[in-house]
Design an enzyme around this catalytic site. Sequence first.
Site, short mmCIF file in Angstrom:
data_model
loop_
_atom_site.label_atom_id
_atom_site.label_comp_id
_atom_site.label_asym_id
_atom_site.label_seq_id
_atom_site.Cartn_x
_atom_site.Cartn_y
_atom_site.Cartn_z
N PHE A 81 0.82 -1.22 0.00
CA PHE A 81 0.00 0.00 0.00
C PHE A 81 0.85 1.27 0.00
O PHE A 81 0.38 2.32 -0.43
CB PHE A 81 -0.88 0.05 1.26
CG PHE A 81 -1.95 -0.98 1.33
CD1 PHE A 81 -3.07 -0.91 0.53
CD2 PHE A 81 -1.84 -2.05 2.20
CE1 PHE A 81 -4.07 -1.86 0.59
CE2 PHE A 81 -2.83 -3.02 2.28
CZ PHE A 81 -3.94 -2.93 1.48
N SER A 125 -5.15 1.42 -8.89
CA SER A 125 -6.19 2.45 -8.82
C SER A 125 -6.93 2.56 -10.15
O SER A 125 -6.36 2.31 -11.21
CB SER A 125 -5.53 3.79 -8.49
OG SER A 125 -6.39 4.87 -8.76
N THR A 127 -7.46 5.17 -11.45
CA THR A 127 -6.86 6.28 -12.20
C THR A 127 -6.04 5.78 -13.40
O THR A 127 -5.76 6.55 -14.31
CB THR A 127 -5.93 7.13 -11.29
OG1 THR A 127 -4.97 6.27 -10.68
CG2 THR A 127 -6.70 7.88 -10.24
N TYR A 150 0.04 11.12 -10.03
CA TYR A 150 -0.38 9.99 -9.19
C TYR A 150 -0.86 8.83 -10.07
O TYR A 150 -0.42 7.68 -9.90
CB TYR A 150 -1.50 10.40 -8.23
CG TYR A 150 -2.20 9.22 -7.59
CD1 TYR A 150 -1.54 8.46 -6.63
CD2 TYR A 150 -3.48 8.83 -7.98
CE1 TYR A 150 -2.15 7.34 -6.07
CE2 TYR A 150 -4.10 7.72 -7.42
CZ TYR A 150 -3.43 6.99 -6.47
OH TYR A 150 -4.03 5.88 -5.92
N LYS A 154 0.79 4.83 -10.80
CA LYS A 154 0.08 3.55 -10.74
C LYS A 154 0.21 2.79 -12.06
O LYS A 154 0.38 1.56 -12.09
CB LYS A 154 -1.39 3.75 -10.37
CG LYS A 154 -1.60 4.24 -8.95
CD LYS A 154 -1.03 3.28 -7.92
CE LYS A 154 -1.25 3.76 -6.50
NZ LYS A 154 -0.64 2.86 -5.50
N ASP A 298 -8.80 15.84 -12.39
CA ASP A 298 -10.06 15.11 -12.12
C ASP A 298 -10.68 14.62 -13.42
O ASP A 298 -10.82 15.38 -14.38
CB ASP A 298 -11.07 16.03 -11.41
CG ASP A 298 -10.82 16.12 -9.92
OD1 ASP A 298 -10.15 15.23 -9.38
OD2 ASP A 298 -11.30 17.08 -9.29
#
Length: 337
Positions: A81, A125, A127, A150, A154, A298
Amino acid sequence: MKILVTGGLGFIGSHTVVELQNQGFEVVAIDNLSNSSIEVLEGIERITGKKPIFENIDLREKSSVQNFFKKYQDIVGVIHFAASKAVGESVENPLLYYENNINTLVYVLQELTKLPQANFIFSSSCTVYGQAEKMPITENASVQPAISPYGNTKQIGEEIIQDVAKVTNVNSILLRYFNPIGAHPSAEIGELPKGVPQNLVPYITQTGIGIRKELSVYGNDYPTPDGTCIRDYIHVVDLAKAHVIALQRLLNKQNVEKVETFNLGTGTGSSVLEVIHAFEKVSGQKLPYKIVDRREGDVIAAYANTDKANAVLGWKAKSSLEEALSSAWDWEQKIRS
């Protein structure tokens, strides 16, 4: 069986430690406490009756990672994590994210390849899908260019794991989760961000209890029914249980590929305004909020198709949005009392 949980005192990590211990695993938790608290150990112990082994280590220090694995050579699985996880912050400070999320993954995998049992669960994620072309999102959806550093970490993390699997003994499951919220029903552990929360629900609960003056809603002109972004909010306990099931799949050698990928979500999208109204319903609090400009990084909407996890893992999210928000509110009230 001894399992390493990196970021084990963080939000999802701590709930997963609880579920692992409930299933009889011995847990070693690593955390550098950059976005967590040592008190979480007591919360885990109060729930499970057992305190996990804890090592305060910064995984960015390669020698510390090497020394850890020399000390714990009987680890049979790793759930990883440890990472920085806020989209907005990653846009503002990309190098922090690349160092913290990529280097640490590489250092852990380098040591894991030396162990006889190399089972690895990666905290990925949604994302990685960027702004997916079709909803709900399946695991076969094309990985779009990342919208934030971010999300990029991932994507890169998944690529590293795929490359490592081709030439080593590491078996991995990539868990792409959507938006984890809530707290343990005991209210002994929950989400405890340091400073101003970067995620919606802790900001909502802090506003509800009066720590924050009002909630900012980033944009109401998106092409969605009420103009606000849509996400798939999953209860953290449901999510934690999926990690244990995925780990058992690897330990029992039930995986059909060296790297398997699963979406973890509820399959239902909720807009920001819907989450606000659901919180008002469960808490009885009127939530002050204002509409502000959109936030860079976003996506418009993201919610999961969970058919694969349901069928292959035999896992399904059980808690509703309102149940998750209610647990988050109970937790917020407890820590402020």
